[in-house]
Design a protein around this motif. Sequence first.
Motif, mmCIF file in Angstrom:
data_model
loop_
_atom_site.group_PDB
_atom_site.id
_atom_site.type_symbol
_atom_site.label_atom_id
_atom_site.label_comp_id
_atom_site.label_asym_id
_atom_site.label_seq_id
_atom_site.Cartn_x
_atom_site.Cartn_y
_atom_site.Cartn_z
ATOM 1 N N GLY A 50 0.812 -1.206 0.000
ATOM 2 C CA GLY A 50 0.000 0.000 0.000
ATOM 3 C C GLY A 50 0.845 1.256 0.000
ATOM 4 O O GLY A 50 0.589 2.204 -0.767
ATOM 5 N N THR A 225 -3.856 -2.252 4.323
ATOM 6 C CA THR A 225 -3.073 -1.876 3.145
ATOM 7 C C THR A 225 -3.602 -0.589 2.522
ATOM 8 O O THR A 225 -2.828 0.299 2.138
ATOM 9 C CB THR A 225 -3.095 -3.012 2.107
ATOM 10 N N LEU A 226 -4.926 -0.446 2.438
ATOM 11 C CA LEU A 226 -5.529 0.757 1.868
ATOM 12 C C LEU A 226 -5.277 1.977 2.749
ATOM 13 O O LEU A 226 -4.992 3.073 2.253
ATOM 14 C CB LEU A 226 -7.036 0.546 1.670
ATOM 15 N N PHE A 229 -1.756 3.094 2.334
ATOM 16 C CA PHE A 229 -1.595 3.812 1.069
ATOM 17 C C PHE A 229 -1.971 5.289 1.218
ATOM 18 O O PHE A 229 -1.193 6.186 0.858
ATOM 19 C CB PHE A 229 -2.465 3.158 -0.008
#
Length: 280
Positions: A50, A225-226, A229
């Motif tokens: 991410g 992970t998002l 990011f």
Amino acid sequence: MGWFEALVLGLVQGLTEFLPISSSAHLRIVAALAGWDDPGAAFTAVTQIGTELAVIIYFGPKIGKILRAWFFSLSKPEWRRDPDARLGWLIIVGSLPIVVLGLLLQDQIDSAFRDLRITATVLIVFGVILLVADRIGKQDRTLDDLTVPHGLGFGFAQALALIPGVSRSGGTTSAGLLLGYTRAEAAEYSFLLALPAVFGSGVYKLKDIGSGDVPAQWGPTILATLVAFGVGYIVIAWLMAYIKKRSFVPFVVYRLVLGVLLFVLIFAGALDPNAGPVGH
């Protein structure tokens, strides 16, 4: 791993991946202090995908130029003298140490290296190294001056980040400063150099998510992970502006304080250096 835990760890990953303070150490420490399982090297590697997506977006035009020139250099000799093509080859060269050492030391990465006493030690030691590098580095070189030996030097520094507490960005930036590169140029090459290693490691470690007796928890892992990011992109933009005008001293102080605090908690019996079995 629950959704709240994934959210917190995603925030930690995004906040610390690009700062020279070690994201893997912070994931390990936060989980231990919260009484959660160690998220493990696999979770760390996957969530780093991410943050590296944030690198691709932030440095998108630069990465596009490098890829274009590098591909042309494969078949057209005149392109091999192009600075971007050359940088592409040097990113490959600089990635070799972490690939080799990552495969050779994968058992230690998943176990021995995650001891919080090791984490505390390297937080302090590499904090001092970063301070020295920031103070004595000539900071008069740009990426146009990058050579194969320098690329390998960056690469071996990156490989040290297999140990939680070293910091991928901190280790490579320290190497760059000691080699005479400016803060911004050392940091930029550090971010670009991480792309092949992190994506390779993340994909390789996908098989370890949910291995053993614990079922794969893809929802929380994807959430983390998002989040990493989104937060990571903001941190990159802030850091690249910050280091053009200021030094790494605040990060050095933070590393030293955190390392000492970890030792105090461990030796006072308030924190188990191997707290929490590795989660999946």
